[in-house]
Write a protein that holds these residues in place. Structure first.
Motif, PDB file in Angstrom:
ATOM      1  N   ALA A 132       0.172  -4.643   2.610  1.00 38.55           N
ATOM      2  CA  ALA A 132       0.218  -4.859   1.155  1.00 38.55           C
ATOM      3  C   ALA A 132      -0.773  -5.942   0.743  1.00 38.55           C
ATOM      4  N   GLN A 133      -0.828  -7.036   1.520  1.00 40.79           N
ATOM      5  CA  GLN A 133      -1.784  -8.109   1.229  1.00 40.79           C
ATOM      6  C   GLN A 133      -3.222  -7.640   1.428  1.00 40.79           C
ATOM      7  N   GLU A 134      -3.440  -6.834   2.469  1.00 40.39           N
ATOM      8  CA  GLU A 134      -4.777  -6.294   2.742  1.00 40.39           C
ATOM      9  C   GLU A 134      -5.246  -5.413   1.580  1.00 40.39           C
ATOM     10  N   GLY A 135      -4.318  -4.605   1.060  1.00 39.81           N
ATOM     11  CA  GLY A 135      -4.642  -3.736  -0.062  1.00 39.81           C
ATOM     12  C   GLY A 135      -4.994  -4.527  -1.314  1.00 39.81           C
ATOM     13  N   GLN A 136      -4.261  -5.608  -1.539  1.00 38.98           N
ATOM     14  CA  GLN A 136      -4.556  -6.463  -2.701  1.00 38.98           C
ATOM     15  C   GLN A 136      -5.908  -7.139  -2.554  1.00 38.98           C
ATOM     16  N   LEU A 137      -6.248  -7.508  -1.317  1.00 43.42           N
ATOM     17  CA  LEU A 137      -7.505  -8.210  -1.058  1.00 43.42           C
ATOM     18  C   LEU A 137      -8.720  -7.287  -1.193  1.00 43.42           C
ATOM     19  N   HIS A 138      -8.607  -6.092  -0.618  1.00 46.36           N
ATOM     20  CA  HIS A 138      -9.768  -5.203  -0.550  1.00 46.36           C
ATOM     21  C   HIS A 138      -9.739  -4.081  -1.593  1.00 46.36           C
ATOM     22  N   GLY A 139      -8.566  -3.764  -2.116  1.00 42.89           N
ATOM     23  CA  GLY A 139      -8.467  -2.722  -3.139  1.00 42.89           C
ATOM     24  C   GLY A 139      -8.890  -1.348  -2.668  1.00 42.89           C
ATOM     25  N   ASP A 140      -8.671  -1.042  -1.370  1.00 38.02           N
ATOM     26  CA  ASP A 140      -9.163   0.234  -0.834  1.00 38.02           C
ATOM     27  C   ASP A 140      -8.123   0.987  -0.007  1.00 38.02           C
ATOM     28  N   ILE A 141      -6.841   0.713  -0.246  1.00 37.26           N
ATOM     29  CA  ILE A 141      -5.781   1.380   0.524  1.00 37.26           C
ATOM     30  C   ILE A 141      -4.986   2.325  -0.373  1.00 37.26           C
ATOM     31  N   ILE A 142      -4.785   3.540   0.132  1.00 38.73           N
ATOM     32  CA  ILE A 142      -3.896   4.521  -0.496  1.00 38.73           C
ATOM     33  C   ILE A 142      -2.708   4.671   0.438  1.00 38.73           C
ATOM     34  N   GLN A 143      -1.517   4.443  -0.081  1.00 36.42           N
ATOM     35  CA  GLN A 143      -0.321   4.436   0.766  1.00 36.42           C
ATOM     36  C   GLN A 143       0.827   5.153   0.068  1.00 36.42           C
ATOM     37  N   LYS A 144       1.563   5.935   0.864  1.00 36.24           N
ATOM     38  CA  LYS A 144       2.737   6.638   0.349  1.00 36.24           C
ATOM     39  C   LYS A 144       3.943   6.364   1.234  1.00 36.24           C
ATOM     40  N   ASP A 145       5.099   6.725   0.710  1.00 35.72           N
ATOM     41  CA  ASP A 145       6.373   6.434   1.363  1.00 35.72           C
ATOM     42  C   ASP A 145       6.755   7.543   2.343  1.00 35.72           C
ATOM     43  N   PHE A 146       6.039   7.613   3.489  1.00 33.67           N
ATOM     44  CA  PHE A 146       6.434   8.484   4.604  1.00 33.67           C
ATOM     45  C   PHE A 146       6.121   7.743   5.900  1.00 33.67           C
ATOM     46  N   VAL A 147       6.823   8.075   6.954  1.00 30.79           N
ATOM     47  CA  VAL A 147       6.680   7.359   8.219  1.00 30.79           C
ATOM     48  C   VAL A 147       5.299   7.645   8.813  1.00 30.79           C
ATOM     49  N   ASP A 148       4.596   6.582   9.162  1.00 30.51           N
ATOM     50  CA  ASP A 148       3.229   6.686   9.650  1.00 30.51           C
ATOM     51  C   ASP A 148       3.221   6.993  11.148  1.00 30.51           C
ATOM     52  N   VAL A 149       3.335   8.272  11.491  1.00 31.66           N
ATOM     53  CA  VAL A 149       3.258   8.721  12.882  1.00 31.66           C
ATOM     54  C   VAL A 149       2.278   9.889  12.960  1.00 31.66           C
ATOM     55  N   TYR A 150       1.827  10.190  14.172  1.00 33.88           N
ATOM     56  CA  TYR A 150       0.809  11.232  14.358  1.00 33.88           C
ATOM     57  C   TYR A 150       1.239  12.561  13.756  1.00 33.88           C
ATOM     58  N   TYR A 151       2.526  12.899  13.930  1.00 35.91           N
ATOM     59  CA  TYR A 151       2.980  14.216  13.484  1.00 35.91           C
ATOM     60  C   TYR A 151       3.157  14.304  11.966  1.00 35.91           C
ATOM     61  N   ASN A 152       2.879  13.224  11.264  1.00 35.52           N
ATOM     62  CA  ASN A 152       2.846  13.275   9.792  1.00 35.52           C
ATOM     63  C   ASN A 152       1.413  13.211   9.264  1.00 35.52           C
ATOM     64  N   LEU A 153       0.458  13.573  10.134  1.00 34.27           N
ATOM     65  CA  LEU A 153      -0.948  13.511   9.736  1.00 34.27           C
ATOM     66  C   LEU A 153      -1.259  14.480   8.589  1.00 34.27           C
ATOM     67  N   THR A 154      -0.546  15.597   8.542  1.00 25.73           N
ATOM     68  CA  THR A 154      -0.740  16.521   7.424  1.00 25.73           C
ATOM     69  C   THR A 154      -0.319  15.865   6.115  1.00 25.73           C
ATOM     70  N   LEU A 155       0.811  15.146   6.142  1.00 30.08           N
ATOM     71  CA  LEU A 155       1.256  14.439   4.938  1.00 30.08           C
ATOM     72  C   LEU A 155       0.227  13.391   4.519  1.00 30.08           C
ATOM     73  N   LYS A 156      -0.341  12.713   5.497  1.00 35.51           N
ATOM     74  CA  LYS A 156      -1.318  11.661   5.200  1.00 35.51           C
ATOM     75  C   LYS A 156      -2.590  12.254   4.580  1.00 35.51           C
ATOM     76  N   THR A 157      -3.066  13.336   5.174  1.00 35.93           N
ATOM     77  CA  THR A 157      -4.270  13.980   4.647  1.00 35.93           C
ATOM     78  C   THR A 157      -4.022  14.542   3.250  1.00 35.93           C
ATOM     79  N   MET A 158      -2.879  15.184   3.063  1.00 39.39           N
ATOM     80  CA  MET A 158      -2.560  15.744   1.750  1.00 39.39           C
ATOM     81  C   MET A 158      -2.365  14.649   0.708  1.00 39.39           C
ATOM     82  N   MET A 159      -1.926  13.462   1.141  1.00 44.78           N
ATOM     83  CA  MET A 159      -1.843  12.324   0.225  1.00 44.78           C
ATOM     84  C   MET A 159      -3.232  11.995  -0.320  1.00 44.78           C
ATOM     85  N   GLY A 160      -4.232  11.976   0.560  1.00 44.30           N
ATOM     86  CA  GLY A 160      -5.597  11.708   0.126  1.00 44.30           C
ATOM     87  C   GLY A 160      -6.113  12.776  -0.824  1.00 44.30           C
ATOM     88  N   ILE A 161      -5.816  14.031  -0.509  1.00 39.50           N
ATOM     89  CA  ILE A 161      -6.234  15.137  -1.373  1.00 39.50           C
ATOM     90  C   ILE A 161      -5.528  15.063  -2.717  1.00 39.50           C
TER      91      ILE A 161
END
Length: 311
Positions: free
Chosen positions: A111-140
């Motif tokens: 959260a602090q890193e995002g405030q400092l750099h202003g370049d993070i997109i984050q959503k409320d799902f568990v950050d694990v390899y098998y949720n990579l589709t969720l992560k990519t679709m978040m970006g899309i």
């Protein structure tokens, strides 16, 4: 008296078998299995980057999948190919895609890193390899909602070298602005059914014998209209944890054909030995560590194009 009872039992077993077959066939279809359908509004945005794409929209948005423990990789990218810059008069912007973790310390740090750099997109799902589709679709989804004004989008990973100069040059030469999708083309791939493989996919998850054409998830590039089209069609294709295959399924439904960016190979998902002249004429290379990235980038920045023989 025995025979009618046996006949009744046989009929009941036959009916039961037919019902089991019916339900198993239906469960094999991800279109009908609700637990395997992607929901467009999955999770809430926890962080959004500091950019208004309506004002001075970027030519190229780079979306980098990352995790909480990869701070060094993000910092190296910010200092090299991910740094905001103008290339051939075109603005380039990089953002990092993250989910959540159970560690409150890591969540606070991001959260602090995002405030400092202003370049993070984050959503409320568990950050694990098998949720990579969720992560990519978040970006899309973010491109669809917040930055459709960008001309192109690249999705890539945090252990990549990206030559943003050469990529921009090739995109301008290609002069394609709609329904364009490129990368390392995988046109004849089969599901891996070995259970101990990282890329194992069961018949239940994906009952078909062949994947649609897709590009390696290590790095692919598309015109921004494709982001909205993929986002809109995403709920109507089989969900699969392999994000590059899932995007390929969306493209197949949309009848968007993959295209080579150049007549020569420019995407290297299996890695490539570094040399200044070679890396001048590639777009993306996998398996690059943070320290290597810093060294390679500095070497390229300090070199002169005329030192390399024409290709």
């Amino acid at each position: 008296m025995v025979y009618p009872k046996m006949r009744l039992i046989c009929i009941c077993l036959l009916v039961l078998g037919v019902l089991c077959l019916y339900f198993s066939m239906n469960n094999l279809s991800p279109f009908k299995e609700q637990s395997f359908v992607y929901k467009k509004e999955y999770g809430n945005f926890l962080q959004l980057p500091d950019i208004d794409c309506r004002q001075n929209p970027p030519f190229l948005v780079l979306l980098v999948t990352s995790s909480h423990k990869q701070l060094a990789a993000r910092m190296a990218i910010r200092q090299t190919w991910g740094k905001e810059r103008i290339v051939k008069g075109k603005r380039l912007k990089t953002f990092f895609l993250l989910g959540t973790t159970s560690s409150q310390d890591e969540m606070r740090a991001v959260a602090q890193e995002g405030q400092l750099h202003g370049d993070i997109i984050q959503k409320d799902f568990v950050d694990v390899y098998y949720n990579l589709t969720l992560k990519t679709m978040m970006g899309i989804e973010w491109v669809h909602h917040f930055c459709p004004q960008a001309a192109f989008v690249m999705k890539t990973d945090s252990d990549m070298f990206v030559n943003v100069y050469y990529l921009t040059e090739l995109l301008l030469k290609k002069n394609r602005t709609t329904r364009f999708f490129t990368g390392y083309l995988k046109l004849n791939e089969f599901p891996i059914r070995k259970k101990f493989s990282k890329w194992f996919v069961s018949k239940f998850e994906y009952p078909w014998d062949r994947y649609p054409p897709f590009c390696s998830g290590t790095g692919y590039v598309f015109s921004s209209d494709v982001a909205s089209q993929v986002y809109n069609v995403s709920e109507s294709v089989p969900y699969i944890k392999l994000e590059d295959v899932f995007v390929g399924l969306c493209l197949e439904k949309l009848k968007i054909r993959l295209e080579a960016l150049h007549s020569k190979q420019t995407f290297f998902p299996e890695g490539l030995r570094f040399s200044i002249c070679r890396f001048r004429k590639i777009v993306a290379c996998h398996f690059i560590k943070s320290q290597e990235l810093l060294l390679y980038w500095q070497a390229l920045e300090n070199s002169r194009e005329e030192d390399c023989p024409p290709v």
